[in-house]
Scaffold this active site. Structure first.
Site, PDB file in Angstrom:
ATOM      1  N   ASP A  41       0.769  -1.257   0.000  1.00  0.00           N
ATOM      2  CA  ASP A  41       0.000   0.000   0.000  1.00  0.00           C
ATOM      3  C   ASP A  41       0.801   1.309   0.000  1.00  0.00           C
ATOM      4  O   ASP A  41       1.770   1.439   0.761  1.00  0.00           O
ATOM      5  CB  ASP A  41      -0.863   0.110   1.261  1.00  0.00           C
ATOM      6  CG  ASP A  41      -1.601  -1.134   1.618  1.00  0.00           C
ATOM      7  OD1 ASP A  41      -1.574  -2.096   0.847  1.00  0.00           O
ATOM      8  OD2 ASP A  41      -2.205  -1.152   2.697  1.00  0.00           O
ATOM      9  N   GLN A  57       4.117   0.536   2.310  1.00  0.00           N
ATOM     10  CA  GLN A  57       4.318  -0.678   3.090  1.00  0.00           C
ATOM     11  C   GLN A  57       5.514  -1.416   2.499  1.00  0.00           C
ATOM     12  O   GLN A  57       5.546  -1.693   1.282  1.00  0.00           O
ATOM     13  CB  GLN A  57       3.062  -1.553   3.019  1.00  0.00           C
ATOM     14  CG  GLN A  57       1.892  -1.000   3.809  1.00  0.00           C
ATOM     15  CD  GLN A  57       2.134  -1.148   5.298  1.00  0.00           C
ATOM     16  OE1 GLN A  57       1.918  -2.199   5.871  1.00  0.00           O
ATOM     17  NE2 GLN A  57       2.605  -0.091   5.938  1.00  0.00           N
ATOM     18  N   SER A 101      -0.327   0.209   7.503  1.00  0.00           N
ATOM     19  CA  SER A 101      -0.635   1.411   6.712  1.00  0.00           C
ATOM     20  C   SER A 101      -1.125   2.583   7.537  1.00  0.00           C
ATOM     21  O   SER A 101      -1.653   2.423   8.635  1.00  0.00           O
ATOM     22  CB  SER A 101      -1.677   1.061   5.654  1.00  0.00           C
ATOM     23  OG  SER A 101      -1.045   0.370   4.614  1.00  0.00           O
ATOM     24  N   ARG A 164      -7.274  -0.647  11.735  1.00  0.00           N
ATOM     25  CA  ARG A 164      -6.017  -0.235  11.090  1.00  0.00           C
ATOM     26  C   ARG A 164      -6.211   0.796   9.991  1.00  0.00           C
ATOM     27  O   ARG A 164      -7.312   1.127   9.610  1.00  0.00           O
ATOM     28  CB  ARG A 164      -5.318  -1.474  10.503  1.00  0.00           C
ATOM     29  CG  ARG A 164      -6.116  -2.233   9.462  1.00  0.00           C
ATOM     30  CD  ARG A 164      -5.294  -3.419   8.945  1.00  0.00           C
ATOM     31  NE  ARG A 164      -6.022  -4.250   8.005  1.00  0.00           N
ATOM     32  CZ  ARG A 164      -6.749  -5.295   8.348  1.00  0.00           C
ATOM     33  NH1 ARG A 164      -6.862  -5.646   9.621  1.00  0.00           N
ATOM     34  NH2 ARG A 164      -7.385  -5.996   7.426  1.00  0.00           N
ATOM     35  N   ASP A 165      -5.076   1.261   9.483  1.00  0.00           N
ATOM     36  CA  ASP A 165      -4.978   2.123   8.297  1.00  0.00           C
ATOM     37  C   ASP A 165      -5.596   3.500   8.510  1.00  0.00           C
ATOM     38  O   ASP A 165      -6.439   3.945   7.717  1.00  0.00           O
ATOM     39  CB  ASP A 165      -5.623   1.437   7.066  1.00  0.00           C
ATOM     40  CG  ASP A 165      -5.170  -0.004   6.871  1.00  0.00           C
ATOM     41  OD1 ASP A 165      -4.115  -0.363   7.412  1.00  0.00           O
ATOM     42  OD2 ASP A 165      -5.880  -0.761   6.180  1.00  0.00           O
ATOM     43  N   GLU A 219     -10.593  -2.012   4.209  1.00  0.00           N
ATOM     44  CA  GLU A 219      -9.222  -1.583   4.484  1.00  0.00           C
ATOM     45  C   GLU A 219      -8.979  -0.184   3.907  1.00  0.00           C
ATOM     46  O   GLU A 219      -9.689   0.285   3.025  1.00  0.00           O
ATOM     47  CB  GLU A 219      -8.230  -2.582   3.873  1.00  0.00           C
ATOM     48  CG  GLU A 219      -8.334  -3.975   4.502  1.00  0.00           C
ATOM     49  CD  GLU A 219      -7.209  -4.907   4.083  1.00  0.00           C
ATOM     50  OE1 GLU A 219      -6.584  -5.507   4.968  1.00  0.00           O
ATOM     51  OE2 GLU A 219      -6.945  -5.050   2.870  1.00  0.00           O
TER      52      GLU A 219
HETATM   53  C1  FRU Z   1      -3.967  -3.531   2.755  1.00  0.00           C
HETATM   54  C2  FRU Z   1      -3.345  -3.990   4.054  1.00  0.00           C
HETATM   55  C3  FRU Z   1      -3.672  -3.020   5.158  1.00  0.00           C
HETATM   56  C4  FRU Z   1      -2.556  -3.240   6.132  1.00  0.00           C
HETATM   57  C5  FRU Z   1      -1.386  -3.499   5.215  1.00  0.00           C
HETATM   58  C6  FRU Z   1      -0.366  -4.449   5.767  1.00  0.00           C
HETATM   59  O1  FRU Z   1      -3.320  -3.971   1.611  1.00  0.00           O
HETATM   60  O2  FRU Z   1      -3.784  -5.294   4.349  1.00  0.00           O
HETATM   61  O3  FRU Z   1      -4.963  -3.174   5.705  1.00  0.00           O
HETATM   62  O4  FRU Z   1      -2.344  -2.139   6.957  1.00  0.00           O
HETATM   63  O5  FRU Z   1      -1.923  -4.009   4.021  1.00  0.00           O
HETATM   64  O6  FRU Z   1       0.758  -4.501   4.962  1.00  0.00           O
END
Ligand code: FRU
Length: 456
Positions: A41, A57, A101, A164-165, A219
């Site tokens: 990401d 990421q 993320s 998350r994120d 996500e």
């Molecule tokens: C989306 C994801 C996010 C997470 C990240 C982990 O592609 O799964 O939800 O934060 O990748 O690398």
């Protein structure tokens, strides 16, 4: 088992020492890729002190996903990228299994990052939100108050495991963050957090609860205003297939609608898939000093085999082209940026194409093209009878398949095409239909000269 420790120094040293061993054959010229290792990401996409910063990421040590770091690059024009040192490593208790993320915001000339700490425990995973800041946009300090948001502040109906994120934004002199989660009804949901100072965070609301067919985790949310509408982008896992949409295992969608700022709930009035190709996920946007809303996404999909990894080339993953967003009558358009246009070289039929290039065609009837050699090629074009623009990977020697229950070979979008604007980089195609009204993005791994030929 000996515990592996990750630090910024270790990551940066590894990259400097090992990046020469990367095999560049399929690696993009003007789409951001990692210097070595795995990328997923886009994170922290922002303009800071006049330059565009894009984090991602990152796992430098293998061309497969591993404990997440944040890679970092910057650009003046969104088409030529300069690598910077790794910005975050999973080196604290509260992010010990990965810096997942997140996003960036500028406050008092400092660049702040909000990201997820991924924690694996005996009884399952837990995710928390953390902050880091920088004076120079390169070196980041994680704040001592971390974690600033944990599952304990969430209502019971929301999972603390999938939390998350965070995408942080400012509104009415307050900070907010939309965060991905899962509702206990097994549907995706977005949580809204609020803060006065970026350090002390509170739960505000369940901003959006998805419907049963819309997937089970949303996500990578992003929230912004565009052309008079409020927009929420999310990347749902397992959105149910519908017509020409949501054919990949995970999708990226745009909800347009309105926020009721009393109840702090997003009320959607439309939803559309953002890109109809095989490889597009987890988009994130920024607004720049020209007021442009620009989006970039990971040009890859979960659950697929990745030839650059399988062939031992030591890298995997790339970003899409950054695209300017526009809403016209509620429909999303994705425009190629002027700086990108000037960087591309034209493509001519029956000649080999190299690097970053563009093929434009006015469509008056069906058109079908092949890129590659006679026994190893990518197909794309417009089927006038079915009114579909498509990308077909079934004739690639480096076969790509996925976890989807249907084949990943062909993807299409239903529309009457008048114009195709096709952007190639070393291993990617992005088709902009009718000036960005529809877009399809995909990767391929073709060896030998790549000829573009028209097929009748
Ligand atoms: C989306 C994801 C996010 C997470 C990240 C982990 O592609 O799964 O939800 O934060 O990748 O690398």
């Amino acid at each position: 088992m000996e515990k592996v420790t990750y630090t910024l120094d270790k990551a940066n040293r590894y990259i400097t020492e090992q990046q020469k061993s990367v095999i560049q054959d399929f690696k993009a010229v003007n789409h951001l890729t990692a210097p070595i290792g795995w990328m997923n990401d886009p994170n922290g996409f922002i303009q800071y002190k006049g330059e565009y910063h894009l984090f991602y990421q990152y796992y430098p040590y293998d061309s497969a996903w591993g404990p997440m770091h944040w890679g970092h690059a910057k650009s003046k024009d969104l088409v030529n990228w300069e690598h910077l040192p790794v910005a975050l490593a999973p080196d604290q208790e509260y992010d010990r299994n990965g810096c997942f993320s997140g996003s960036a915001i500028v406050k008092d000339d400092q660049l702040w990052l909000m990201y997820t700490g991924h924690i694996e425990e005996e009884d399952g995973v837990r995710q928390v939100q953390n902050m880091a800041y920088s004076e120079d946009g390169i070196h980041f300090t994680k704040i001592k108050q971390n974690p600033v948001a944990t599952g304990e502040m969430l209502p019971e109906e929301v999972s603390f495991r999938d939390f998350r994120d965070p995408k942080v934004f400012e509104k009415d002199e307050r900070y907010y963050s939309v965060v991905a989660s899962q509702h206990k009804d097994q549907v995706g949901c977005i949580v809204l957090l609020g803060s006065d100072d970026l350090v002390d965070w509170h739960f505000e609301s369940i901003f959006l609860k998805g419907e049963a067919h819309q997937g089970h985790v949303f996500e990578c949310p992003d929230f912004f205003g565009l052309d008079g509408k409020e927009c929420l982008i999310v990347s749902p896992m397992r959105y149910e297939r519908e017509g020409d949409s949501f054919h990949n295992i995970n999708s990226s969608v745009l909800f347009t609608g309105k926020v009721d700022w009393d109840s702090k709930q997003f009320i959607p009035d439309s939803v559309e898939e953002i890109d109809h190709g095989q490889d597009f996920y987890a988009p994130q946007t920024l607004v720049d000093d020209q007021g442009r809303r620009i989006m970039v996404a990971w040009m890859q999909m979960w659950g697929r085999n990745i030839p650059s990894h399988e062939l031992g080339h030591k890298w995997a993953g790339a970003m899409t082209l950054p695209r300017q967003l526009e809403l016209i009558d509620g429909k999303l358009y994705q425009r190629i940026l002027p700086s990108t246009e000037t960087a591309m070289t034209p493509v001519y039929l029956n000649e080999p194409i190299r690097g970053f290039s563009r093929f434009q065609v006015e469509v008056v009837e069906g058109v079908h093209y092949q890129l590659g050699t006679t026994d190893d090629f990518l197909s794309f074009g417009y089927n006038a009878d079915a009114e579909e623009v498509y990308i077909d990977r079934s004739h690639l020697k480096q076969a790509i398949s996925g976890e989807e229950t249907i084949s990943t070979s062909r993807r299409f979008v239903s529309c009457r095409a008048e114009k195709l604007d096709v952007v190639f980089d070393c291993n990617s195609i992005e088709i902009f239909v009718n000036d960005g009204r529809e877009v399809l993005s995909a990767t391929y791994y073709l060896t030998g000269e790549k000829y573009l030929t028209k097929v009748s």
